[in-house]
Design a protein around this motif. Structure first.
Motif, PDB file in Angstrom:
ATOM      1  N   MET B   1       0.844  -1.206   0.000  1.00 33.99           N
ATOM      2  CA  MET B   1       0.000   0.000   0.000  1.00 33.99           C
ATOM      3  C   MET B   1       0.882   1.260   0.000  1.00 33.99           C
ATOM      4  SD  MET B   1      -2.539   1.338   2.972  1.00 33.99           S
ATOM      5  CE  MET B   1      -3.705   0.024   2.892  1.00 33.99           C
ATOM      6  N   THR B   2       0.523   2.220  -0.816  1.00 35.09           N
ATOM      7  CA  THR B   2       1.309   3.459  -0.828  1.00 35.09           C
ATOM      8  C   THR B   2       0.778   4.418   0.227  1.00 35.09           C
ATOM      9  OG1 THR B   2      -0.182   4.547  -2.357  1.00 35.09           O
ATOM     10  CG2 THR B   2       1.592   3.214  -3.318  1.00 35.09           C
ATOM     11  N   ASP B   3       1.536   5.443   0.473  1.00 33.25           N
ATOM     12  CA  ASP B   3       1.088   6.458   1.433  1.00 33.25           C
ATOM     13  C   ASP B   3      -0.220   7.085   0.987  1.00 33.25           C
ATOM     14  OD1 ASP B   3       4.099   7.847   2.868  1.00 33.25           O
ATOM     15  OD2 ASP B   3       3.221   5.859   2.881  1.00 33.25           O
ATOM     16  N   ALA B   4      -0.309   7.325  -0.336  1.00 33.96           N
ATOM     17  CA  ALA B   4      -1.521   7.973  -0.856  1.00 33.96           C
ATOM     18  C   ALA B   4      -2.746   7.099  -0.620  1.00 33.96           C
ATOM     19  CB  ALA B   4      -1.358   8.247  -2.343  1.00 33.96           C
ATOM     20  N   GLU B   5      -2.573   5.791  -0.856  1.00 36.50           N
ATOM     21  CA  GLU B   5      -3.707   4.887  -0.659  1.00 36.50           C
ATOM     22  C   GLU B   5      -4.118   4.828   0.813  1.00 36.50           C
ATOM     23  OE1 GLU B   5      -2.958   1.635  -4.200  1.00 36.50           O
ATOM     24  OE2 GLU B   5      -1.914   1.482  -2.297  1.00 36.50           O
ATOM     25  N   SER B   6      -3.081   4.795   1.667  1.00 33.58           N
ATOM     26  CA  SER B   6      -3.407   4.617   3.082  1.00 33.58           C
ATOM     27  C   SER B   6      -4.165   5.809   3.637  1.00 33.58           C
ATOM     28  CB  SER B   6      -2.138   4.377   3.892  1.00 33.58           C
ATOM     29  OG  SER B   6      -1.370   5.552   3.898  1.00 33.58           O
ATOM     30  N   THR B   7      -3.940   6.986   3.079  1.00 35.40           N
ATOM     31  CA  THR B   7      -4.659   8.148   3.585  1.00 35.40           C
ATOM     32  C   THR B   7      -6.129   8.091   3.190  1.00 35.40           C
ATOM     33  OG1 THR B   7      -4.073   9.362   1.611  1.00 35.40           O
ATOM     34  CG2 THR B   7      -2.650   9.675   3.525  1.00 35.40           C
ATOM     35  N   GLU B   8      -6.470   7.184   2.252  1.00 32.39           N
ATOM     36  CA  GLU B   8      -7.875   7.058   1.866  1.00 32.39           C
ATOM     37  C   GLU B   8      -8.624   6.049   2.732  1.00 32.39           C
ATOM     38  OE1 GLU B   8      -6.693   7.894  -2.780  1.00 32.39           O
ATOM     39  OE2 GLU B   8      -7.733   6.044  -2.242  1.00 32.39           O
ATOM     40  N   MET B   9      -7.953   5.580   3.765  1.00 36.15           N
ATOM     41  CA  MET B   9      -8.627   4.637   4.653  1.00 36.15           C
ATOM     42  C   MET B   9      -9.853   5.287   5.257  1.00 36.15           C
ATOM     43  SD  MET B   9      -5.578   2.934   6.764  1.00 36.15           S
ATOM     44  CE  MET B   9      -6.774   2.196   7.841  1.00 36.15           C
ATOM     45  N   PRO B  10     -10.829   4.484   5.628  1.00 35.95           N
ATOM     46  CA  PRO B  10     -11.976   5.062   6.296  1.00 35.95           C
ATOM     47  C   PRO B  10     -11.544   5.759   7.577  1.00 35.95           C
ATOM     48  CG  PRO B  10     -12.090   2.655   6.281  1.00 35.95           C
ATOM     49  CD  PRO B  10     -10.928   3.048   5.467  1.00 35.95           C
ATOM     50  N   ALA B  11     -12.359   6.658   8.034  1.00 38.57           N
ATOM     51  CA  ALA B  11     -12.038   7.338   9.273  1.00 38.57           C
ATOM     52  C   ALA B  11     -11.728   6.302  10.336  1.00 38.57           C
ATOM     53  CB  ALA B  11     -13.214   8.196   9.697  1.00 38.57           C
ATOM     54  N   ALA B  12     -10.702   6.616  11.108  1.00 39.45           N
ATOM     55  CA  ALA B  12     -10.222   5.606  12.047  1.00 39.45           C
ATOM     56  C   ALA B  12     -11.237   5.282  13.125  1.00 39.45           C
ATOM     57  CB  ALA B  12      -8.925   6.079  12.680  1.00 39.45           C
ATOM     58  N   ASP B  13     -12.032   6.254  13.470  1.00 37.34           N
ATOM     59  CA  ASP B  13     -12.907   6.072  14.618  1.00 37.34           C
ATOM     60  C   ASP B  13     -14.183   5.326  14.229  1.00 37.34           C
ATOM     61  OD1 ASP B  13     -13.846   6.156  17.122  1.00 37.34           O
ATOM     62  OD2 ASP B  13     -14.243   8.309  17.174  1.00 37.34           O
ATOM     63  N   ASP B  14     -14.060   4.153  13.673  1.00 40.55           N
ATOM     64  CA  ASP B  14     -15.236   3.324  13.418  1.00 40.55           C
ATOM     65  C   ASP B  14     -14.844   1.854  13.514  1.00 40.55           C
ATOM     66  OD1 ASP B  14     -14.909   4.112   9.939  1.00 40.55           O
ATOM     67  OD2 ASP B  14     -14.172   2.342  10.984  1.00 40.55           O
ATOM     68  N   GLU B  15     -15.830   1.018  13.418  1.00 38.08           N
ATOM     69  CA  GLU B  15     -15.572  -0.404  13.618  1.00 38.08           C
ATOM     70  C   GLU B  15     -15.031  -1.076  12.367  1.00 38.08           C
ATOM     71  OE1 GLU B  15     -18.637  -2.603  15.491  1.00 38.08           O
ATOM     72  OE2 GLU B  15     -19.064  -1.049  16.966  1.00 38.08           O
ATOM     73  N   HIS B  16     -14.871  -0.328  11.293  1.00 39.59           N
ATOM     74  CA  HIS B  16     -14.429  -0.928  10.042  1.00 39.59           C
ATOM     75  C   HIS B  16     -12.959  -0.679   9.769  1.00 39.59           C
ATOM     76  CE1 HIS B  16     -18.594  -1.837   9.383  1.00 39.59           C
ATOM     77  NE2 HIS B  16     -18.894  -0.563   9.561  1.00 39.59           N
ATOM     78  N   PHE B  17     -12.264  -0.257  10.797  1.00 30.62           N
ATOM     79  CA  PHE B  17     -10.833  -0.017  10.665  1.00 30.62           C
ATOM     80  C   PHE B  17     -10.130  -1.323  10.284  1.00 30.62           C
ATOM     81  CE2 PHE B  17      -6.845  -0.370  13.234  1.00 30.62           C
ATOM     82  CZ  PHE B  17      -6.049   0.395  12.403  1.00 30.62           C
ATOM     83  N   LYS B  18      -9.332  -1.269   9.227  1.00 33.15           N
ATOM     84  CA  LYS B  18      -8.611  -2.469   8.764  1.00 33.15           C
ATOM     85  C   LYS B  18      -7.128  -2.318   9.092  1.00 33.15           C
ATOM     86  CE  LYS B  18     -11.713  -3.932   5.072  1.00 33.15           C
ATOM     87  NZ  LYS B  18     -12.810  -3.048   5.491  1.00 33.15           N
ATOM     88  N   PRO B  19      -6.636  -3.143   9.993  1.00 33.61           N
ATOM     89  CA  PRO B  19      -5.238  -2.993  10.428  1.00 33.61           C
ATOM     90  C   PRO B  19      -4.261  -3.630   9.450  1.00 33.61           C
ATOM     91  CG  PRO B  19      -6.309  -4.704  11.705  1.00 33.61           C
ATOM     92  CD  PRO B  19      -7.344  -4.197  10.752  1.00 33.61           C
ATOM     93  N   VAL B  20      -4.131  -3.035   8.275  1.00 30.56           N
ATOM     94  CA  VAL B  20      -3.274  -3.647   7.240  1.00 30.56           C
ATOM     95  C   VAL B  20      -1.810  -3.640   7.646  1.00 30.56           C
ATOM     96  CG1 VAL B  20      -4.784  -3.292   5.265  1.00 30.56           C
ATOM     97  CG2 VAL B  20      -3.355  -1.410   6.049  1.00 30.56           C
ATOM     98  N   GLY B  21      -1.391  -2.569   8.331  1.00 29.46           N
ATOM     99  CA  GLY B  21      -0.001  -2.514   8.792  1.00 29.46           C
ATOM    100  C   GLY B  21       0.279  -3.623   9.790  1.00 29.46           C
TER     101      GLY B  21
END
Lengths: 572, 51
Positions: B1-21
């Motif tokens: 994943m690039t930096d640009a892609e990672s910034t498009e992650m859903p807002a962190a404060d929800d239950e759909h956070f995906k811990p790809v790192g």
């Protein structure tokens, strides 16, 4: 499956107060009581840690023991002090004090029977003093793995018994407090921050049955001259019944902080309350029936049972991986909230300048390598390569001496200021302390692992070993260098703690709070079976009966009292 | 994943956070585990087989 049972507040479980930022203020008496635990713990760590470098310097050819006579009379007396004070006293007193804090803070109520807990604490102190006398007079240089045929003074065994019984009594105080809270809060999930350490206290009650039986039926009567001999095989089986879950007794309070506190400190949340609880329950079940992996080369234990315990030891890998996933995910969540990006670039956004956070992150990093070494230890065949070699202390210095000790140090960086109403003295020095421990331990532990692979025995003053081949020399020197860096680190830690303790009180707003993380998903949505002791205790008992029952029956009915007689004290 | 892609992650404060790192780090950990475990296994084998 019904996810929520008896949701308080009707159909909206989130009406229940969330279990974070509890608002419960510790009373002065509670702060004093927790502080008493910390004083004993940190004093033990200080004295015990001063003994460690003596061994590592000896490895490198610098033998300081002659200069310490008559206070320290032998390598093994120093090693016993190091092991007992650091692995047993520092940990047990810290853990009971920390569990007191997490119990009252998480449950938002005082201890149900504070006098019971205080009785337990002072019994532990009496036990500690009773144990210390024979160790300091060189009458109990039997190391912290105190199974026969080495024999200590009766006072050593009696004192350790009092320490264990005292910790049980403190545990009863925690159980009764949780029970009282549950009566007052029917249908509400127990806060993880309280439940986790109390599960640990329950596991401790089960695990210590091994050493309790060993001391009361064998070692104490033997040391008092009531019986002439013991059965070392049976005594080792008893010891390792306790000895391996002892590791998890040390680790679970650190895990409690990693799961339930560190996320708050990094600006995030606990990724999964359910996963955290599941991991702790799994540890309750599988951390005890694994002791035979410490006895892979004992001829008296049949291979089948060793194999069964090897498999059960592998099962500990699952809650360990749940922990690794959930804790790192919680950290990632916090770091991304702080603006972290990239696959691993978010790591830079963790608050590395906070010494409490840095200490725990560095502890966790080294623990991953400790886990890899642990799997090697547990493998029936690979164990033959490293059994009783320097690899083993190299391994447990990554676990108890880093994952546990460095985490506990990090916790004290907010805990001691919190209970004393002060600010941490020189966070920069504390940060240097954490990093020096990390660097020193990498050098020390790696050298010990390599020495083990090269065949260097453990529990031996290798600096005097006439059989040492030349290829050991560089690694022995690295052990000394690592030990020296660790000595600097522990001195920095004591300096920060003492200066914090004697500093002036500050305004309440400047005092560090107890960091309690909320979870992403509401704890009330956690399945009820993850909040009940009964099924897990039954499962733990059943597995113990299956994994240990037949061997205990066999070893007890075929007891072979053949250890040396009443004067076997070879260290003198 | 690039930096640009990672910034498009859903807002962190929800239950759909995906811990790809997290998944990436754990994959590295498992690889290290296999490698180090195997290295000790090679030492075991190199010392000779007993039956």
């Amino acid at each position: 499956m019904t996810v929520v049972e008896e949701p308080v507040g009707g159909s909206d479980p989130t009406r229940v107060d969330r279990n974070f930022d509890t608002g419960y203020e510790l009373s002065q008496d509670e702060k004093r009581f927790i502080g008493q635990h910390m004083i004993v713990a940190i004093a033990a760590l200080t004295i015990g840690s001063l003994m460690g470098p003596l061994q590592s310097f000896q490895f490198g050819g610098l033998d300081l023991y002659p200069y310490l006579e008559p206070i320290i009379q032998s390598y093994y007396q120093g090693l016993t002090l190091h092991g007992v004070l650091n692995a047993l006293v520092w940990t047990t007193f810290f853990i009971t004090g920390f569990t007191t804090l997490t119990t009252v803070k998480g449950l938002r109520r005082p201890l149900a029977y504070p006098k019971l807990n205080k009785f337990g604490f002072w019994l532990m102190v009496v036990g500690l003093v009773t144990t210390a006398v024979p160790i300091l007079t060189d009458s109990a240089s039997v190391l912290y793995t105190f199974y026969p045929p080495l024999k200590a003074s009766w006072a050593f065994y009696a004192g350790l018994t009092l320490v264990v019984v005292g910790s049980w009594i403190e545990g009863y105080g925690f159980f009764l407090t949780l029970a009282a809270w549950r009566k007052e809060n029917r249908g509400v999930r127990s806060p993880f921050i309280s439940l986790g350490p109390i599960i640990n206290a329950a596991m401790w009650q089960i695990a210590t049955l091994g050493v309790a039986v060993s001391i009361l039926t064998m070692l104490l009567p033997w040391s008092l001259g009531l019986i002439d001999n013991t059965d070392p095989e049976l005594a080792r089986t008893y010891f390792w019944f306790t000895g391996h879950p002892l590791v998890y007794f040390w680790l679970l309070p650190a895990y409690t902080s990693w799961y339930g506190m560190l996320p708050k400190q990094v600006g995030g949340k606990l990724f999964s309350d359910s996963m955290a609880r599941l991991a702790f329950w799994m540890f309750l079940i599988v951390s005890v029936p694994v002791g035979f992996h410490h006895q892979f080369v004992d001829p008296g234990v049949p291979e089948t049972w060793k194999y069964i315990h090897a498999i059960l030891t592998y099962s500990v890998f699952f809650p360990s991986m749940i922990t690794a996933f959930t804790v790192i995910a919680s950290l990632e969540y916090g770091a991304r909230r702080n603006g972290g990006t990239g696959l691993v670039g978010w790591i830079r956004k963790l608050p590395w300048t906070d010494p409490s956070v840095a200490a725990q992150l560095l502890a966790a990093i080294l623990f991953m390598f400790g886990g890899i070494g642990g799997l090697t230890n547990a493998s029936y065949n690979l164990n033959l390569v490293i059994h009783n070699t320097a690899w083993v202390p190299g391994h447990f210095h990554l676990t108890v001496a880093t994952a546990v000790t460095l985490s506990f140090m990090g916790i004290t960086y907010w805990l001691v200021p919190h209970i004393m109403g002060k600010q941490l003295f020189s966070p920069t020095t504390a940060l240097v302390q954490a990093w020096t421990w990390f660097v020193g331990m990498i050098i020390f532990s790696n050298a010990m692992h390599v020495l083990g692979l090269l065949g260097a025995p453990r529990r031996s003053p290798l600096g005097d070993a006439a059989y040492a081949p030349e290829e050991w020399n560089g690694h022995l020197l690295r052990v000394s260098i690592g030990g020296a860096i660790l000595l600097v680190s522990v001195l920095l830690y004591v300096y920060v703690m003492v200066r914090t303790a004697i500093s002036k009180k500050v305004e309440p707003a400047l005092v560090p709070e107890v960091p309690i993380a909320e979870s992403i998903r509401h704890p009330q949505l956690t399945p009820v079976w993850l909040d009940r002791f009964k099924p897990w205790l039954i499962a733990a008992a059943l597995l113990l009966v299956i994994a240990y029952g037949p061997q205990f029956v066999d070893q007890i009915f075929n007891m072979n009292l053949n250890s040396p007689g009443p004067d076997f004290v070879p260290w003198k | 994943m690039t930096d640009a892609e990672s910034t498009e992650m859903p807002a962190a404060d929800d239950e759909h956070f995906k811990p790809v790192g997290t998944m990436f780090i754990l994959a590295l950990f498992v690889a290290a585990l296999i490698l180090l475990w195997a290295s000790v296994y090679v030492i075991l084998i190199s010392r000779g087989v007993t039956v």
